[in-house]
Scaffold this motif. Structure first.
Motif, PDB file in Angstrom:
ATOM      1  N   GLU A 131      79.507  -1.731   8.594  1.00 50.66           N
ATOM      2  CA  GLU A 131      78.225  -1.172   9.013  1.00 50.66           C
ATOM      3  C   GLU A 131      78.380   0.193   9.678  1.00 50.66           C
ATOM      4  OE1 GLU A 131      75.348  -2.383   8.271  1.00 50.66           O
ATOM      5  OE2 GLU A 131      76.109  -4.229   7.363  1.00 50.66           O
ATOM      6  N   ASP A 132      79.440   0.374  10.456  1.00 55.34           N
ATOM      7  CA  ASP A 132      79.651   1.674  11.118  1.00 55.34           C
ATOM      8  C   ASP A 132      80.925   2.376  10.643  1.00 55.34           C
ATOM      9  OD1 ASP A 132      81.703   0.291  12.401  1.00 55.34           O
ATOM     10  OD2 ASP A 132      80.601   0.069  14.283  1.00 55.34           O
ATOM     11  N   GLN A 133      81.612   1.759   9.664  1.00 56.91           N
ATOM     12  CA  GLN A 133      82.815   2.334   9.068  1.00 56.91           C
ATOM     13  C   GLN A 133      83.866   2.674  10.129  1.00 56.91           C
ATOM     14  OE1 GLN A 133      82.167   5.299   6.025  1.00 56.91           O
ATOM     15  NE2 GLN A 133      80.197   4.415   5.452  1.00 56.91           N
ATOM     16  N   ARG A 134      84.105   1.703  11.004  1.00 54.23           N
ATOM     17  CA  ARG A 134      85.101   1.852  12.050  1.00 54.23           C
ATOM     18  C   ARG A 134      86.092   0.691  12.015  1.00 54.23           C
ATOM     19  NH1 ARG A 134      81.039   4.969  14.121  1.00 54.23           N
ATOM     20  NH2 ARG A 134      81.579   6.480  15.767  1.00 54.23           N
ATOM     21  N   VAL A 135      87.329   1.001  12.358  1.00 56.94           N
ATOM     22  CA  VAL A 135      88.362  -0.001  12.581  1.00 56.94           C
ATOM     23  C   VAL A 135      88.434  -0.250  14.080  1.00 56.94           C
ATOM     24  CG1 VAL A 135      90.850  -0.470  12.480  1.00 56.94           C
ATOM     25  CG2 VAL A 135      89.699   0.630  10.537  1.00 56.94           C
ATOM     26  N   TYR A 136      88.452  -1.513  14.478  1.00 57.24           N
ATOM     27  CA  TYR A 136      88.485  -1.878  15.899  1.00 57.24           C
ATOM     28  C   TYR A 136      89.785  -2.612  16.210  1.00 57.24           C
ATOM     29  CZ  TYR A 136      83.525  -0.713  16.138  1.00 57.24           C
ATOM     30  OH  TYR A 136      82.324  -0.041  16.106  1.00 57.24           O
TER      31      TYR A 136
END
Length: 284
Positions: A131-136
């Protein structure tokens, strides 16, 4: 493992935040939390919503959270250097295919954070949010790999990062979108089987990254390949289920067996091409 000194600028360090008041149900031991983390699929929204029923799918990070500067420590530099090599490798690979690669942001957090997929406690472990194109990533998880899963070494930690970036590559190629659409029309068992194929492809993409980065920078040292294989095997569904519940339930697999994960990581590392990672049209 010998990484080049270049660091990515696509790092968002939230470790100084107070975590947004996230609450995790009590009573889970360390092993159980690690199992939950590693069994998380590419689309973490369902688990995140269960852990935080009030969280929405588009929460995002709020700068109103109390924040203190996080130290510029060695762990952060390591992640930034690995991320820089993924950006270099995938930019070149996409260019070879006549495409443009937009790298993901990588968010470092502690205790918990808000994401485009909902609120995430540390127990969720590393994941990619489409959804936000982030790796956490909670850096404590990378440390727990050595303690809980017998997967020590820098290359094992780099494999985890490269796997999650592999999911971003899938999003860039439209694979995640097609898989999610197909899963909506399937039984739970068939949907799980399709999720396995998605995860195995991310393992293969991690191997492609290793191949390209080794060819350019000669990053591997003695024992690194074995460490990567061991990390892939450690997070196989069969091994994790046997460890956590004493039995294996193949119908519930979402990531693949240890043997499958090792095989596809090795395939990507040996061939070094995107087209070597078609996990959807094979029974292996």
């Amino acid at each position: 493992m010998r990484l080049p000194g270049q660091e990515s600028d696509n790092i968002e360090d939230r470790r100084g935040s107070r975590g947004g008041g996230l609450v995790v149900g009590g009573g889970l031991g360390t092993v159980a939390l690690v199992v939950i983390s590693l069994l998380l699929g590419v689309d973490p929204r369902v688990l995140l919503q269960q852990l935080d029923p009030g969280g929405g799918g588009g929460g995002g990070y709020s700068e109103q959270q109390t924040r203190q500067p996080a130290p510029d420590d060695g762990a952060r530099r390591f992640v930034a250097q690995v991320l820089a090599t993924t950006e270099e490798s995938w930019t070149a690979l996409f260019r070879e295919a006549g495409r443009n690669y937009t790298p993901p942001r990588l968010v470092l957090f502690s205790r918990g954070t808000q994401t485009g997929c909902g609120n995430a406690p540390s127990s969720v472990g590393p994941f990619y949010c489409p959804e936000d194109q982030r790796v956490y990533i909670d850096l404590d998880f990378l440390s727990s790999m050595q303690r809980e899963l017998n997967a020590p070494g820098d290359f094992a930690r780099a494999y985890v990062i490269a796997h999650e970036v592999g999911h971003h590559v899938q999003e860039q190629l439209g694979i995640i979108q097609r898989v999610n659409a197909a899963r909506q029309r399937m039984s739970e068992r068939d949907a799980n089987a399709l999720s396995v194929r998605l995860e195995l492809q991310a393992d293969c993409f991690a191997g492609v990254w290793a191949n390209r980065t080794q060819a350019r920078h000669q990053i591997l040292e003695n024992g690194d390949v074995e460490a990567g294989m061991n990390a892939a095997a450690a997070v196989g569904d069969d091994r994790l289920q046997r460890r956590s519940q004493g039995q294996v339930v193949p119908e519930s697999f979402t990531h693949g067996t240890s043997a499958q994960r090792v095989r596809w990581f090795k395939q990507g590392m040996e061939v070094g091409r995107i087209d070597a990672c078609d996990t959807f049209n094979t029974g292996r």
